[in-house]
Design an enzyme around this catalytic site. Structure first.
Site, PDB file in Angstrom:
ATOM      1  CG  ASP A 183       3.219  -3.618 -16.965  1.00 30.99           C
ATOM      2  OD1 ASP A 183       3.109  -2.387 -16.893  1.00 30.99           O
ATOM      3  OD2 ASP A 183       4.027  -4.185 -17.730  1.00 30.99           O
ATOM      4  CG  ASP A 194       4.754  -6.901 -20.796  1.00 32.21           C
ATOM      5  OD1 ASP A 194       4.439  -5.735 -21.065  1.00 32.21           O
ATOM      6  OD2 ASP A 194       5.507  -7.593 -21.505  1.00 32.21           O
ATOM      7  CD  GLU A 252       4.535   0.187 -14.678  1.00 34.69           C
ATOM      8  OE1 GLU A 252       4.794   0.594 -15.830  1.00 34.69           O
ATOM      9  OE2 GLU A 252       5.096  -0.779 -14.134  1.00 34.69           O
TER      10      GLU A 252
END
Length: 192
Positions: free
Chosen positions: A8, A141, A68
Site C-alpha cells: 500500500d 496501511d 494498490e
C-alpha cells in the site's frame, strides 16, 4: 506454492504484507509499515521505499508484487507524491524480477470482504479471520497492503480457474456449473 508481496504505497507510511499461497490455503508471513513521516527530504523517502521493498524481496523471495493502484485525488500534490511512492515500489520490484499486478482499492475490498465499499476496519477484521491473525497492526496501511496480496491470490486462482474451465468446457456453457466449480474449488470464500 506462491509468495505474494502486497504494498500500500505512501510517502508517510507504506504498508506491506507478505502471504504464502498454497492451493486454497494462505498464511501471513509478514505485515507491517515503513514509517517515514519524520523524514523531511522527499527523495530520502523514495530511497527508503526502494530499499525496504528490495529488503522484503530478499527476505521473503516473493514471486509477484500486488500493489494498490492510484485512485483519483482532488489534491494534485497528493497524487504526485503517491504516484512517486508507487512508482519507486514498482521499480524496486521490477529490478528484483517480480511480476507486477495493480488492483483498484474497490477491487481489493471486494476480493477480501465481498463488498467493494467496505471500510478499512471491515477489511482488517476479515483478514484477521481469514489468516488467523490474533493481533492486527495499528495502521490500516499494513492491512491494506495485506489485502492487496490476498486480492491477488484470489484473482490468480480465479483466472487459472477460468482458463481451465474454458479448456474443459469449450463445448458446453453453463453459468450454474461454473459457479458450482468455483465454490467447490474455493470453500474458504463461501459464507454460511
Amino acid at each position: 506454492m506462491s509468495v505474494i508481496l502486497g504494498i500500500d504505497p505512501g510517502t508517510n507510511f507504506m504498508g506491506y504484507g507478505v502471504i504464502d499461497s498454497q492451493g486454497n490455503k494462505i498464511s501471513c508471513l509478514a505485515v507491517g509499515i515503513v514509517d517515514m513521516h519524520r523524514i523531511t527530504d522527499p527523495y530520502m523517502k523514495l530511497k527508503m521505499i526502494f530499499d525496504r521493498v528490495t529488503g522484503l524481496v530478499n527476505s521473503y523471495h516473493p514471486d509477484s508484487l500486488s500493489i494498490e493502484a492510484q485512485f483519483y485525488e482532488k489534491n494534485a500534490q497528493s497524487m504526485l507524491k503517491l504516484g512517486r511512492a508507487q512508482g519507486v515500489a514498482i521499480a524496486a520490484a521490477v529490478h528484483s524480477g517480480l511480476q507486477i499486478f495493480e488492483y483498484e482499492p474497490r477491487k481489493i475490498k471486494q476480493a477480501v470482504t465481498g463488498y467493494g465499499n467496505a471500510t478499512k476496519e471491515q477489511v482488517a477484521n476479515m483478514l484477521a479471520r481469514q489468516l488467523s491473525i490474533t493481533e492486527l497492526p495499528d495502521k490500516f496501511d499494513a492491512t491494506d497492503a495485506l489485502a492487496a496480496a490476498v486480492c491477488h491470490h484470489y484473482q490468480s486462482k480465479f483466472s487459472a480457474f477460468e482458463v481451465n474451465k474454458v479448456k474443459k468446457t469449450s463445448k458446453k456453457s453453463s453459468s450454474s456449473s461454473s459457479w458450482e466449480n468455483f465454490i467447490a474449488q474455493n470453500p474458504d470464500r463461501v459464507k454460511s
